[in-house]
Scaffold this motif. Structure first.
Motif, short mmCIF file in Angstrom:
data_model
loop_
_atom_site.label_atom_id
_atom_site.label_comp_id
_atom_site.label_asym_id
_atom_site.label_seq_id
_atom_site.Cartn_x
_atom_site.Cartn_y
_atom_site.Cartn_z
N PRO A 1 14.52 77.16 75.84
CA PRO A 1 14.36 77.63 74.46
C PRO A 1 15.90 77.97 73.79
CG PRO A 1 13.12 78.59 75.76
CD PRO A 1 13.64 77.69 76.69
N PRO A 2 16.16 77.74 72.59
CA PRO A 2 17.51 78.27 72.15
C PRO A 2 17.68 79.81 72.51
CG PRO A 2 16.05 77.24 70.30
CD PRO A 2 15.29 77.40 71.55
N GLY A 3 18.79 80.00 72.69
CA GLY A 3 19.34 81.36 72.99
C GLY A 3 19.19 81.60 74.50
N THR A 4 18.71 80.54 75.27
CA THR A 4 19.10 80.65 76.79
C THR A 4 20.61 80.64 77.05
OG1 THR A 4 16.94 79.50 76.81
CG2 THR A 4 18.40 79.67 78.95
N PRO A 5 20.79 81.51 78.09
CA PRO A 5 22.50 81.58 78.22
C PRO A 5 22.63 80.41 78.89
CG PRO A 5 21.23 83.51 79.40
CD PRO A 5 20.24 82.54 78.77
N PHE A 6 24.02 80.21 78.82
CA PHE A 6 24.91 79.20 79.58
C PHE A 6 25.38 79.67 80.76
CE2 PHE A 6 25.01 77.31 75.38
CZ PHE A 6 24.74 76.15 75.40
N TYR A 7 24.62 79.76 81.99
CA TYR A 7 25.23 80.28 83.24
C TYR A 7 26.39 79.18 83.63
CZ TYR A 7 20.93 83.23 83.08
OH TYR A 7 19.64 83.75 82.77
N MET A 8 27.08 79.93 84.10
CA MET A 8 28.30 79.29 84.92
C MET A 8 28.92 80.15 86.07
SD MET A 8 31.16 77.70 82.58
CE MET A 8 30.17 76.45 81.86
N THR A 9 29.37 79.10 87.05
CA THR A 9 30.10 79.98 88.21
C THR A 9 31.52 80.65 87.65
OG1 THR A 9 31.30 77.66 88.87
CG2 THR A 9 28.99 78.44 89.84
N ALA B 1 36.44 79.17 84.38
CA ALA B 1 37.79 79.34 84.56
C ALA B 1 38.41 77.92 83.96
CB ALA B 1 38.35 79.45 85.92
N ALA B 2 37.68 76.67 84.37
CA ALA B 2 37.86 75.30 84.09
C ALA B 2 37.85 75.08 82.56
CB ALA B 2 37.17 74.55 84.90
N ARG C 1 38.35 77.36 80.11
CA ARG C 1 39.05 78.32 79.64
C ARG C 1 40.51 77.58 79.80
NH1 ARG C 1 36.16 82.80 81.44
NH2 ARG C 1 37.22 82.77 83.33
N ALA C 2 40.87 77.01 81.08
CA ALA C 2 41.98 76.23 81.44
C ALA C 2 42.30 75.00 80.32
CB ALA C 2 42.31 75.76 82.82
N GLU C 3 40.95 74.27 80.26
CA GLU C 3 40.91 73.13 79.27
C GLU C 3 41.23 73.40 77.99
OE1 GLU C 3 38.00 69.65 77.44
OE2 GLU C 3 37.52 70.99 78.79
N LEU C 4 40.63 74.60 77.38
CA LEU C 4 40.85 75.21 76.03
C LEU C 4 42.26 75.56 75.90
CD1 LEU C 4 39.98 76.12 73.36
CD2 LEU C 4 39.32 78.14 74.54
N LYS C 5 42.87 76.23 76.87
CA LYS C 5 44.62 76.52 76.85
C LYS C 5 45.33 75.32 76.56
CE LYS C 5 47.65 79.21 79.63
NZ LYS C 5 48.54 79.82 78.63
N ARG C 6 44.97 74.52 77.41
CA ARG C 6 45.89 73.23 77.60
C ARG C 6 45.79 72.26 76.24
NH1 ARG C 6 44.70 68.28 77.75
NH2 ARG C 6 42.47 68.60 78.44
N LEU C 7 44.50 72.20 75.77
CA LEU C 7 44.31 71.56 74.60
C LEU C 7 45.19 72.15 73.35
CD1 LEU C 7 40.61 70.38 74.46
CD2 LEU C 7 42.59 68.98 74.58
N TRP C 8 44.87 73.67 73.23
CA TRP C 8 45.44 74.39 72.29
C TRP C 8 46.94 74.55 72.40
CZ3 TRP C 8 43.75 75.05 67.49
CH2 TRP C 8 44.09 75.88 66.70
N GLN D 1 27.55 82.92 80.31
CA GLN D 1 27.27 84.06 81.35
C GLN D 1 27.62 83.90 82.64
OE1 GLN D 1 23.44 85.87 80.84
NE2 GLN D 1 23.25 87.01 82.54
N VAL D 2 28.51 84.46 83.17
CA VAL D 2 29.39 84.02 84.39
C VAL D 2 28.72 84.52 85.52
CG1 VAL D 2 31.26 84.00 85.85
CG2 VAL D 2 31.61 83.64 83.32
N VAL D 3 28.11 83.70 86.58
CA VAL D 3 27.45 84.48 87.58
C VAL D 3 28.03 83.95 88.95
CG1 VAL D 3 25.23 84.21 89.05
CG2 VAL D 3 25.02 84.13 86.57
N ASP D 4 28.34 85.04 89.73
CA ASP D 4 29.48 84.87 90.87
C ASP D 4 28.27 84.63 92.22
OD1 ASP D 4 31.00 84.67 93.00
OD2 ASP D 4 32.27 86.24 92.57
#
Length: 176
Positions: free
Chosen positions: A15-23, A28-29, A31-38, A89-92
């Motif tokens: 369903p819409p609104g379900t979080p994007f879980y990520m390790t 970090a990957a 964020r690094a891609e965003l930083k490199r591109l920008w 939503q970062v999940v360790d």
């Protein structure tokens, strides 16, 4: 990009609104891609486009046309990454307390009861999935069948070939 708009609704099949879980590593990957591109790639392309524009006739200038197209691609990806990172939503998995059960981030070995073949997968975020490396999205049918299971549990997995039974053989988390 049409894909950006579709992705922003939540992970596919949920369903819409379900979080994007990520390790943490996956976030970090991104964020690094965003930083490199920008900070690196986009300024270089802007410089080439400005130089090419200064040469005059833009309609026949390949550097200008390619540069503008590349800028649109970069800007589209930057928008996608920013929106995704706002909702991630970062999940360790290393912090998982109940290590005897399959949750996000677990590395699970399961046996297909039809042929006793063992398969090992790690359950990760949608953007981190890489089937060849054994990393499957938490929304994938196999992951959804495994979530919540314990060693010895048998689960039914719906495949295009029909229903298959799988048995959890081992569960591991990072730092265990």
């Amino acid at each position: 990009m049409a894909d950006d708009e579709e992705e922003d609704e939540g992970p596919p099949g949920l369903p819409p609104g379900t979080p994007f879980y990520m390790t943490p590593a996956g976030a970090a990957a991104l964020r690094a891609e965003l930083k490199r591109l920008w900070e690196e790639e986009r300024p270089k392309v802007v410089e080439v486009v400005a130089w090419a524009a200064s040469l005059g006739d833009r309609s026949e200038n390949a550097d200008y046309q390619y540069g503008k197209r590349r800028l649109r691609q970069i800007d589209g990806r930057v928008r996608f990454l920013r929106k995704r990172l706002e909702r991630v939503q970062v999940v360790d998995p290393a912090a998982q307390a109940k290590r005897d059960q399959v949750f996000f981030g677990a590395t699970v070995t399961y046996a297909r009861l039809s042929d006793d073949a063992e398969v090992t997968v790690t359950i990760v975020g949608v953007d981190e999935a890489d089937a060849e490396a054994g990393r499957i999205s938490w929304v994938a049918p196999v992951a959804r069948a495994l979530l919540g299971a314990k060693v010895g549990d048998t689960r039914k997995l719906r495949t295009p070939a029909g229903v298959e039974e799988i048995e959890v053989v081992a569960i591991a988390y990072p730092g265990a």
